[in-house]
Write a protein that holds these residues in place. Structure first.
Motif, PDB file in Angstrom:
ATOM      1  N   THR A  51       1.019  -1.236   0.032  1.00  0.00           N
ATOM      2  CA  THR A  51       0.073   0.016   0.240  1.00  0.00           C
ATOM      3  C   THR A  51       0.828   0.981   0.029  1.00  0.00           C
ATOM      4  O   THR A  51       2.150   0.985   0.229  1.00  0.00           O
ATOM      5  CB  THR A  51      -0.806   0.198   1.260  1.00  0.00           C
ATOM      6  N   ASP A  52       0.270   2.421  -0.115  1.00  0.00           N
ATOM      7  CA  ASP A  52       1.290   3.594  -0.099  1.00  0.00           C
ATOM      8  C   ASP A  52       1.721   3.828   1.210  1.00  0.00           C
ATOM      9  O   ASP A  52       2.897   4.214   1.338  1.00  0.00           O
ATOM     10  CB  ASP A  52       0.234   4.879  -0.464  1.00  0.00           C
ATOM     11  N   ALA A  53       1.245   3.496   2.325  1.00  0.00           N
ATOM     12  CA  ALA A  53       1.587   3.737   3.885  1.00  0.00           C
ATOM     13  C   ALA A  53       2.630   2.923   3.868  1.00  0.00           C
ATOM     14  O   ALA A  53       3.720   3.154   4.526  1.00  0.00           O
ATOM     15  CB  ALA A  53       0.557   3.407   4.702  1.00  0.00           C
ATOM     16  N   GLU A  54       2.411   1.512   3.205  1.00  0.00           N
ATOM     17  CA  GLU A  54       3.762   0.445   3.546  1.00  0.00           C
ATOM     18  C   GLU A  54       4.847   0.977   2.518  1.00  0.00           C
ATOM     19  O   GLU A  54       5.991   0.623   3.078  1.00  0.00           O
ATOM     20  CB  GLU A  54       3.150  -0.957   3.080  1.00  0.00           C
ATOM     21  N   ARG A  55       4.633   1.294   1.437  1.00  0.00           N
ATOM     22  CA  ARG A  55       5.759   1.894   0.737  1.00  0.00           C
ATOM     23  C   ARG A  55       6.627   3.045   1.249  1.00  0.00           C
ATOM     24  O   ARG A  55       7.855   3.008   1.201  1.00  0.00           O
ATOM     25  CB  ARG A  55       5.431   2.185  -0.639  1.00  0.00           C
ATOM     26  N   GLU A  56       5.817   3.962   2.146  1.00  0.00           N
ATOM     27  CA  GLU A  56       6.577   4.948   2.826  1.00  0.00           C
ATOM     28  C   GLU A  56       7.477   4.268   3.783  1.00  0.00           C
ATOM     29  O   GLU A  56       8.381   4.685   4.313  1.00  0.00           O
ATOM     30  CB  GLU A  56       5.346   5.932   3.420  1.00  0.00           C
ATOM     31  N   ARG A  57       6.705   3.466   4.699  1.00  0.00           N
ATOM     32  CA  ARG A  57       7.544   2.740   5.555  1.00  0.00           C
ATOM     33  C   ARG A  57       8.729   2.078   4.982  1.00  0.00           C
ATOM     34  O   ARG A  57       9.760   2.160   5.750  1.00  0.00           O
ATOM     35  CB  ARG A  57       6.276   1.831   6.310  1.00  0.00           C
ATOM     36  N   ALA A  58       8.706   1.256   3.867  1.00  0.00           N
ATOM     37  CA  ALA A  58       9.713   0.724   3.321  1.00  0.00           C
ATOM     38  C   ALA A  58      10.722   1.603   3.000  1.00  0.00           C
ATOM     39  O   ALA A  58      12.064   1.553   3.169  1.00  0.00           O
ATOM     40  CB  ALA A  58       9.266  -0.154   2.133  1.00  0.00           C
ATOM     41  N   SER A  59      10.448   2.846   2.533  1.00  0.00           N
ATOM     42  CA  SER A  59      11.396   3.652   2.025  1.00  0.00           C
ATOM     43  C   SER A  59      12.366   4.050   3.299  1.00  0.00           C
ATOM     44  O   SER A  59      13.577   4.438   3.248  1.00  0.00           O
ATOM     45  CB  SER A  59      10.847   4.919   1.576  1.00  0.00           C
ATOM     46  N   ALA A  60      11.670   4.464   4.600  1.00  0.00           N
ATOM     47  CA  ALA A  60      12.523   4.685   5.550  1.00  0.00           C
ATOM     48  C   ALA A  60      13.296   3.620   6.114  1.00  0.00           C
ATOM     49  O   ALA A  60      14.348   3.906   6.814  1.00  0.00           O
ATOM     50  CB  ALA A  60      11.306   5.200   6.682  1.00  0.00           C
ATOM     51  N   LEU A  61      12.684   2.228   5.993  1.00  0.00           N
ATOM     52  CA  LEU A  61      13.633   1.286   6.434  1.00  0.00           C
ATOM     53  C   LEU A  61      14.746   1.019   5.667  1.00  0.00           C
ATOM     54  O   LEU A  61      15.925   0.719   5.963  1.00  0.00           O
ATOM     55  CB  LEU A  61      12.853  -0.183   6.386  1.00  0.00           C
ATOM     56  N   ILE A  62      14.682   1.254   4.306  1.00  0.00           N
ATOM     57  CA  ILE A  62      15.835   1.095   3.312  1.00  0.00           C
ATOM     58  C   ILE A  62      16.792   2.190   3.615  1.00  0.00           C
ATOM     59  O   ILE A  62      18.071   1.881   3.652  1.00  0.00           O
ATOM     60  CB  ILE A  62      15.358   1.114   2.108  1.00  0.00           C
ATOM     61  N   GLU A  63      16.425   3.384   3.933  1.00  0.00           N
ATOM     62  CA  GLU A  63      17.351   4.420   4.160  1.00  0.00           C
ATOM     63  C   GLU A  63      17.794   3.978   5.548  1.00  0.00           C
ATOM     64  O   GLU A  63      19.210   4.266   5.536  1.00  0.00           O
ATOM     65  CB  GLU A  63      16.233   5.692   4.288  1.00  0.00           C
ATOM     66  N   ARG A  64      17.127   3.489   6.454  1.00  0.00           N
ATOM     67  CA  ARG A  64      17.987   3.196   7.672  1.00  0.00           C
ATOM     68  C   ARG A  64      18.956   2.088   7.426  1.00  0.00           C
ATOM     69  O   ARG A  64      20.138   2.222   8.224  1.00  0.00           O
ATOM     70  CB  ARG A  64      16.925   2.897   8.772  1.00  0.00           C
ATOM     71  N   TYR A  65      18.872   1.000   6.664  1.00  0.00           N
ATOM     72  CA  TYR A  65      19.486   0.030   6.553  1.00  0.00           C
ATOM     73  C   TYR A  65      20.599   0.137   5.582  1.00  0.00           C
ATOM     74  O   TYR A  65      21.828  -0.609   5.757  1.00  0.00           O
ATOM     75  CB  TYR A  65      18.698  -1.237   6.383  1.00  0.00           C
ATOM     76  N   HIS A  66      20.243   0.974   4.517  1.00  0.00           N
ATOM     77  CA  HIS A  66      21.109   0.857   3.466  1.00  0.00           C
ATOM     78  C   HIS A  66      21.635   2.312   3.047  1.00  0.00           C
ATOM     79  O   HIS A  66      22.351   2.610   2.088  1.00  0.00           O
ATOM     80  CB  HIS A  66      20.623   0.122   2.300  1.00  0.00           C
ATOM     81  N   GLY A  67      21.001   3.272   3.414  1.00  0.00           N
ATOM     82  CA  GLY A  67      21.657   4.642   3.463  1.00  0.00           C
ATOM     83  C   GLY A  67      21.218   4.972   1.718  1.00  0.00           C
ATOM     84  O   GLY A  67      21.788   5.687   1.093  1.00  0.00           O
ATOM     85  N   LEU A  68      19.907   4.303   1.509  1.00  0.00           N
ATOM     86  CA  LEU A  68      19.453   4.894   0.010  1.00  0.00           C
ATOM     87  C   LEU A  68      18.061   5.572   0.150  1.00  0.00           C
ATOM     88  O   LEU A  68      17.651   5.642   1.145  1.00  0.00           O
ATOM     89  CB  LEU A  68      19.199   3.271  -0.701  1.00  0.00           C
TER      90      LEU A  68
END
Length: 258
Positions: A232-249
């Motif tokens: 979902t849109d909300a899940e994708r926003e959450r995924a963006s934050a997680l990827i930034e945290r883990y991978h700096g992307l």
């Protein structure tokens, strides 16, 4: 479904196909399996299936004539098989490919050996597959991997019809994500506990936790899957934050495996 293999080592298949889930599915008539010896279609005293490559080079190549004769003979009896060759030139094998192949009535895997196969033999292929960017001694292991992945998707093979739906990479309920973390007894092991929500008995909260955990694990371990996952849109926003945290992307759609 009928699954068949053509190989110079047909004896390699039976021990695995007869065991565990495949063995039970076969005994229940969910699929049938046959292995063929390529040397049965040779006509010299030494039953030769390989020869030196034109132009020189290392190793030996599997000859085209025995493969043509074998595939034509096997395919000439019963429904036409979907013929699969394994090669580095093939399409990468994925869960989606396993799901597609699970709808075939009959599959014939042609297993190479030595330095490869005479290019002309690939004219027989309906499909070329690759398990990944590495080299195996022969195609037998690849055929077993694909067979295992396909058979477990056949109705009744796993017993619990939802088992294959919730697994990693499945395109069903998990939406192409890695599977959520799972735990069993004891609830505490050497100070390592189980998330409280899993002990709560609240199925709605458990389902929500599993979904969130699957997204978190995918972002951490396989962020390349996020772009095509059903979020979902909300899940994708959450995924963006997680990827930034883990991978700096940045945005997950921009992620490329490293």
């Amino acid at each position: 479904m009928l699954i068949e293999t053509l190989s110079v080592f047909p004896e390699l298949f039976e021990p695995y196909v007869s065991a565990s889930i495949l063995g039970r599915a076969r005994a229940a008539g969910i699929f049938d399996f046959r292995s063929y010896d390529l040397r049965d279609w040779t006509h010299d005293r030494h039953r030769t299936v390989d020869d030196e490559p034109y132009g020189g080079g290392q190793g030996m190549l599997m000859k085209a004539p025995p493969i043509f004769e074998a595939v034509r003979a096997i395919a000439g009896v019963g429904p036409k098989p979907h013929v699969v060759f394994f090669t580095p030139c093939g399409t990468p094998f994925t869960q989606a490919a396993a799901e597609r192949l699970s709808h075939e009535e009959r599959i014939l895997f042609v297993c190479g050996r030595y330095e490869g196969i005479d290019e002309r033999a690939f004219d027989l292929a309906d499909e070329r597959l690759s398990l990944g960017d590495y080299v195996l001694t022969g195609g037998e292991l690849a055929a077993l991997v694909v067979t295992d992945a396909v058979v477990r998707l056949l109705p009744g093979a796993l017993g619990d019809e939802m088992s294959s739906v919730d697994e990693s990479f499945a395109t069903g309920a998990s939406g192409g994500l890695l599977e959520y973390a799972q735990y069993t007894r004891p609830a505490d092991f050497e100070g390592r506990g189980v998330p409280d929500v899993l002990l709560s008995g609240d199925h709605a909260k458990v389902d929500a936790w599993r979904r969130e955990n699957a997204i978190e694990r995918t972002c951490r371990w396989r962020p390349d899957l996020i772009a095509s996952a059903g979020l979902t849109d909300a899940e994708r926003e959450r995924a963006s934050a997680l990827i930034e945290r883990y991978h700096g992307l940045g945005h997950p759609d921009d992620f490329q495996p490293r």
